[in-house]
Design a protein around this motif. Structure first.
Motif, PDB file in Angstrom:
ATOM      1  N   THR A 153      26.627  -3.069  48.688  1.00  0.00           N
ATOM      2  CA  THR A 153      26.171  -3.638  47.444  1.00  0.00           C
ATOM      3  C   THR A 153      25.539  -4.967  47.944  1.00  0.00           C
ATOM      4  OG1 THR A 153      27.567  -2.908  45.538  1.00  0.00           O
ATOM      5  CG2 THR A 153      26.438  -4.922  45.380  1.00  0.00           C
ATOM      6  N   PHE A 154      25.778  -5.740  49.043  1.00  0.00           N
ATOM      7  CA  PHE A 154      25.811  -7.014  49.359  1.00  0.00           C
ATOM      8  C   PHE A 154      25.167  -6.989  50.694  1.00  0.00           C
ATOM      9  CE2 PHE A 154      29.118  -7.446  46.238  1.00  0.00           C
ATOM     10  CZ  PHE A 154      28.400  -8.037  45.334  1.00  0.00           C
ATOM     11  N   THR A 155      24.156  -7.932  50.916  1.00  0.00           N
ATOM     12  CA  THR A 155      23.620  -8.137  52.343  1.00  0.00           C
ATOM     13  C   THR A 155      24.197  -9.481  53.012  1.00  0.00           C
ATOM     14  OG1 THR A 155      22.044  -9.505  51.439  1.00  0.00           O
ATOM     15  CG2 THR A 155      21.322  -7.405  51.782  1.00  0.00           C
ATOM     16  N   LYS A 156      24.920 -10.278  52.283  1.00  0.00           N
ATOM     17  CA  LYS A 156      25.656 -11.090  52.766  1.00  0.00           C
ATOM     18  C   LYS A 156      27.021 -11.476  52.044  1.00  0.00           C
ATOM     19  CE  LYS A 156      22.208 -13.850  55.389  1.00  0.00           C
ATOM     20  NZ  LYS A 156      21.226 -12.903  55.080  1.00  0.00           N
ATOM     21  N   VAL A 157      28.043 -11.824  52.446  1.00  0.00           N
ATOM     22  CA  VAL A 157      29.348 -12.382  51.764  1.00  0.00           C
ATOM     23  C   VAL A 157      29.702 -13.554  52.601  1.00  0.00           C
ATOM     24  CG1 VAL A 157      31.696 -11.478  51.305  1.00  0.00           C
ATOM     25  CG2 VAL A 157      30.030  -9.695  51.118  1.00  0.00           C
ATOM     26  N   PHE A 158      30.221 -14.487  51.855  1.00  0.00           N
ATOM     27  CA  PHE A 158      30.678 -15.579  52.489  1.00  0.00           C
ATOM     28  C   PHE A 158      31.851 -16.151  51.680  1.00  0.00           C
ATOM     29  CE2 PHE A 158      27.680 -17.750  49.463  1.00  0.00           C
ATOM     30  CZ  PHE A 158      28.488 -19.025  49.208  1.00  0.00           C
ATOM     31  N   ALA A 159      32.654 -17.051  52.263  1.00  0.00           N
ATOM     32  CA  ALA A 159      33.967 -17.857  51.732  1.00  0.00           C
ATOM     33  C   ALA A 159      33.983 -19.065  52.116  1.00  0.00           C
ATOM     34  CB  ALA A 159      35.269 -16.862  51.528  1.00  0.00           C
ATOM     35  N   VAL A 160      34.329 -20.231  51.547  1.00  0.00           N
ATOM     36  CA  VAL A 160      34.618 -21.411  52.058  1.00  0.00           C
ATOM     37  C   VAL A 160      35.943 -21.958  51.936  1.00  0.00           C
ATOM     38  CG1 VAL A 160      34.069 -23.765  51.919  1.00  0.00           C
ATOM     39  CG2 VAL A 160      32.405 -22.166  51.788  1.00  0.00           C
ATOM     40  N   ASN A 161      37.024 -22.189  52.852  1.00  0.00           N
ATOM     41  CA  ASN A 161      38.249 -22.297  52.559  1.00  0.00           C
ATOM     42  C   ASN A 161      39.122 -21.468  51.948  1.00  0.00           C
ATOM     43  OD1 ASN A 161      38.662 -24.672  54.223  1.00  0.00           O
ATOM     44  ND2 ASN A 161      38.053 -26.080  52.620  1.00  0.00           N
ATOM     45  N   VAL A 162      39.071 -20.192  52.148  1.00  0.00           N
ATOM     46  CA  VAL A 162      39.601 -19.167  51.456  1.00  0.00           C
ATOM     47  C   VAL A 162      40.529 -18.218  52.218  1.00  0.00           C
ATOM     48  CG1 VAL A 162      39.266 -17.011  50.158  1.00  0.00           C
ATOM     49  CG2 VAL A 162      37.681 -18.845  49.480  1.00  0.00           C
ATOM     50  N   LEU A 163      40.210 -18.331  53.511  1.00  0.00           N
ATOM     51  CA  LEU A 163      40.951 -17.238  54.333  1.00  0.00           C
ATOM     52  C   LEU A 163      42.261 -17.518  54.656  1.00  0.00           C
ATOM     53  CD1 LEU A 163      41.142 -15.339  56.770  1.00  0.00           C
ATOM     54  CD2 LEU A 163      40.484 -17.005  58.545  1.00  0.00           C
ATOM     55  N   TYR A 164      42.591 -19.176  54.233  1.00  0.00           N
ATOM     56  CA  TYR A 164      44.409 -19.219  54.266  1.00  0.00           C
ATOM     57  C   TYR A 164      45.089 -18.681  53.399  1.00  0.00           C
ATOM     58  CZ  TYR A 164      41.323 -23.461  55.525  1.00  0.00           C
ATOM     59  OH  TYR A 164      40.228 -24.445  55.872  1.00  0.00           O
ATOM     60  N   PHE A 165      44.309 -18.082  52.140  1.00  0.00           N
ATOM     61  CA  PHE A 165      45.059 -17.754  51.144  1.00  0.00           C
ATOM     62  C   PHE A 165      45.191 -16.070  50.879  1.00  0.00           C
ATOM     63  CE2 PHE A 165      43.144 -21.658  49.447  1.00  0.00           C
ATOM     64  CZ  PHE A 165      44.277 -22.521  49.722  1.00  0.00           C
TER      65      PHE A 165
ATOM     66  N   PHE B 187      50.259 -30.620  52.086  1.00  0.00           N
ATOM     67  CA  PHE B 187      50.040 -29.120  51.369  1.00  0.00           C
ATOM     68  C   PHE B 187      49.828 -27.978  52.125  1.00  0.00           C
ATOM     69  CE2 PHE B 187      45.650 -30.945  50.973  1.00  0.00           C
ATOM     70  CZ  PHE B 187      44.989 -29.904  51.475  1.00  0.00           C
ATOM     71  N   SER B 188      49.545 -28.153  53.437  1.00  0.00           N
ATOM     72  CA  SER B 188      49.285 -26.789  54.141  1.00  0.00           C
ATOM     73  C   SER B 188      50.276 -26.407  54.698  1.00  0.00           C
ATOM     74  CB  SER B 188      48.324 -27.369  55.251  1.00  0.00           C
ATOM     75  OG  SER B 188      49.016 -28.020  56.424  1.00  0.00           O
ATOM     76  N   ALA B 189      51.541 -27.041  54.499  1.00  0.00           N
ATOM     77  CA  ALA B 189      52.803 -26.272  54.929  1.00  0.00           C
ATOM     78  C   ALA B 189      53.213 -25.312  53.829  1.00  0.00           C
ATOM     79  CB  ALA B 189      53.957 -27.374  55.126  1.00  0.00           C
ATOM     80  N   HIS B 190      52.726 -25.485  52.625  1.00  0.00           N
ATOM     81  CA  HIS B 190      53.050 -24.485  51.431  1.00  0.00           C
ATOM     82  C   HIS B 190      52.280 -23.452  51.175  1.00  0.00           C
ATOM     83  CE1 HIS B 190      56.063 -27.734  50.477  1.00  0.00           C
ATOM     84  NE2 HIS B 190      55.009 -28.508  50.937  1.00  0.00           N
ATOM     85  N   GLY B 191      52.525 -22.545  52.163  1.00  0.00           N
ATOM     86  CA  GLY B 191      51.726 -21.034  51.653  1.00  0.00           C
ATOM     87  C   GLY B 191      50.224 -20.968  52.117  1.00  0.00           C
ATOM     88  N   PHE B 192      49.878 -21.734  53.194  1.00  0.00           N
ATOM     89  CA  PHE B 192      48.600 -21.627  53.875  1.00  0.00           C
ATOM     90  C   PHE B 192      48.958 -20.884  55.165  1.00  0.00           C
ATOM     91  CE2 PHE B 192      47.576 -24.744  50.964  1.00  0.00           C
ATOM     92  CZ  PHE B 192      46.183 -25.121  51.001  1.00  0.00           C
ATOM     93  N   THR B 193      48.187 -20.037  55.613  1.00  0.00           N
ATOM     94  CA  THR B 193      48.210 -19.213  56.833  1.00  0.00           C
ATOM     95  C   THR B 193      46.865 -20.210  57.639  1.00  0.00           C
ATOM     96  OG1 THR B 193      48.879 -17.188  56.224  1.00  0.00           O
ATOM     97  CG2 THR B 193      47.861 -17.248  58.197  1.00  0.00           C
ATOM     98  N   LEU B 194      47.259 -20.766  58.619  1.00  0.00           N
ATOM     99  CA  LEU B 194      46.164 -21.719  59.265  1.00  0.00           C
ATOM    100  C   LEU B 194      45.805 -21.041  60.658  1.00  0.00           C
ATOM    101  CD1 LEU B 194      48.036 -25.082  58.997  1.00  0.00           C
ATOM    102  CD2 LEU B 194      46.138 -23.979  57.476  1.00  0.00           C
ATOM    103  N   TYR B 195      44.401 -21.176  60.999  1.00  0.00           N
ATOM    104  CA  TYR B 195      43.959 -20.332  62.083  1.00  0.00           C
ATOM    105  C   TYR B 195      43.193 -21.456  62.946  1.00  0.00           C
ATOM    106  CZ  TYR B 195      44.271 -16.193  59.125  1.00  0.00           C
ATOM    107  OH  TYR B 195      44.794 -15.374  58.391  1.00  0.00           O
ATOM    108  N   ASN B 196      43.208 -21.343  64.334  1.00  0.00           N
ATOM    109  CA  ASN B 196      41.987 -21.794  65.064  1.00  0.00           C
ATOM    110  C   ASN B 196      40.945 -20.849  65.395  1.00  0.00           C
ATOM    111  OD1 ASN B 196      43.087 -24.506  65.292  1.00  0.00           O
ATOM    112  ND2 ASN B 196      44.535 -24.095  66.946  1.00  0.00           N
ATOM    113  N   GLU B 197      39.980 -21.410  66.034  1.00  0.00           N
ATOM    114  CA  GLU B 197      38.870 -20.536  66.219  1.00  0.00           C
ATOM    115  C   GLU B 197      38.784 -19.090  66.729  1.00  0.00           C
ATOM    116  OE1 GLU B 197      35.728 -21.907  69.346  1.00  0.00           O
ATOM    117  OE2 GLU B 197      36.800 -23.596  68.524  1.00  0.00           O
TER     118      GLU B 197
END
Length: 222
Positions: free
Chosen positions: A118-130, A166-176
């Motif tokens: 359906t889409f040519t582009k998909v994006f998300a800002v500050n969502v990957l953690y969740f 707050f990042s210690a509560h339910g966030f999955t954190l990533y480096n590049e």
């Protein structure tokens, strides 16, 4: 009598899925805190005439007009799992919804039912953690992208997110490196990574100065 301040866990829960009065307040706070990262993501997105764009986690819809400022001929679809944010974004973008250039939906990335390609582009800002199951979410995105379509994700690095309690509560954190490997493992190719440091600023609770490393990842569906 003043309401007690939200705990770090409460803030984390509202960032994941803003709801109610506190969710509306958090949504407004995110408009300010995400501005630099959002602009970076839009630069990475490289919007073109006629693009069919899906944003995952649009919050209160504050940034939707910015896409149309870059290219007026796009078609924008938003998906968010917060009823409060869908209601706020609908109110803020009613004119474009009425004319048909914007469509907003309540739902989860892992379960979205848009047709394949359906889409040519998909994006998300500050969502990957969740994403509790990021592989499932990314495969769902891969399915709804057209061949040659692009996924762009904007996040902040693990090292800088750890400055925030707050990042210690339910966030999955990533480096590049972690985030790039995740995209590559789930069907995205030619993954490009861009990083930039934000200007240091006071944390929301006024306790410390924070400096964020913003990361923008772009992968292509072949």
């Amino acid at each position: 009598m003043e309401k007690p301040a939200m705990s770090a866990g409460d803030v984390a829960s509202q960032l994941r899925r803003p709801e109610g009065e506190n969710g509306i307040k958090v949504g407004f706070a995110m408009n300010k805190s995400n501005a630099a990262l959002y602009d970076m993501v839009l630069n990475c997105l490289g919007i073109k005439p006629g693009d069919r764009i899906l944003e995952i986690g649009f919050g209160n819809g504050h940034f939707i007009p910015a896409l149309f400022e870059r290219e007026a001929t796009i078609r924008y679809t938003g998906l968010d799992m917060s009823e409060t944010m869908v209601a706020e974004a609908t109110r803020e973008n009613q004119a474009r919804i009425s004319e048909g250039s914007v469509q907003l939906y309540l739902g989860r990335t892992e379960e979205m039912s848009f047709a394949a390609g359906t889409f040519t582009k998909v994006f998300a800002v500050n969502v990957l953690y969740f994403w509790d199951e990021p592989a499932v979410a990314l495969k769902s995105i891969h399915r709804v992208l057209a061949t040659g379509g692009e996924l762009v994700l904007g996040i902040r690095s693990r090292d800088t997110m750890q400055q925030l309690p707050f990042s210690a509560h339910g966030f999955t954190l990533y480096n590049e490196e972690d985030a790039k490997a995740l995209l590559e493992a789930n069907g995205f190719r030619d993954v490009a990574v861009h990083t930039a440091m934000e200007t240091p600023r006071m944390s929301a609770d006024g306790s410390t100065m924070v400096e964020f490393e913003n990361i923008c990842l772009r992968g292509i569906k072949f």
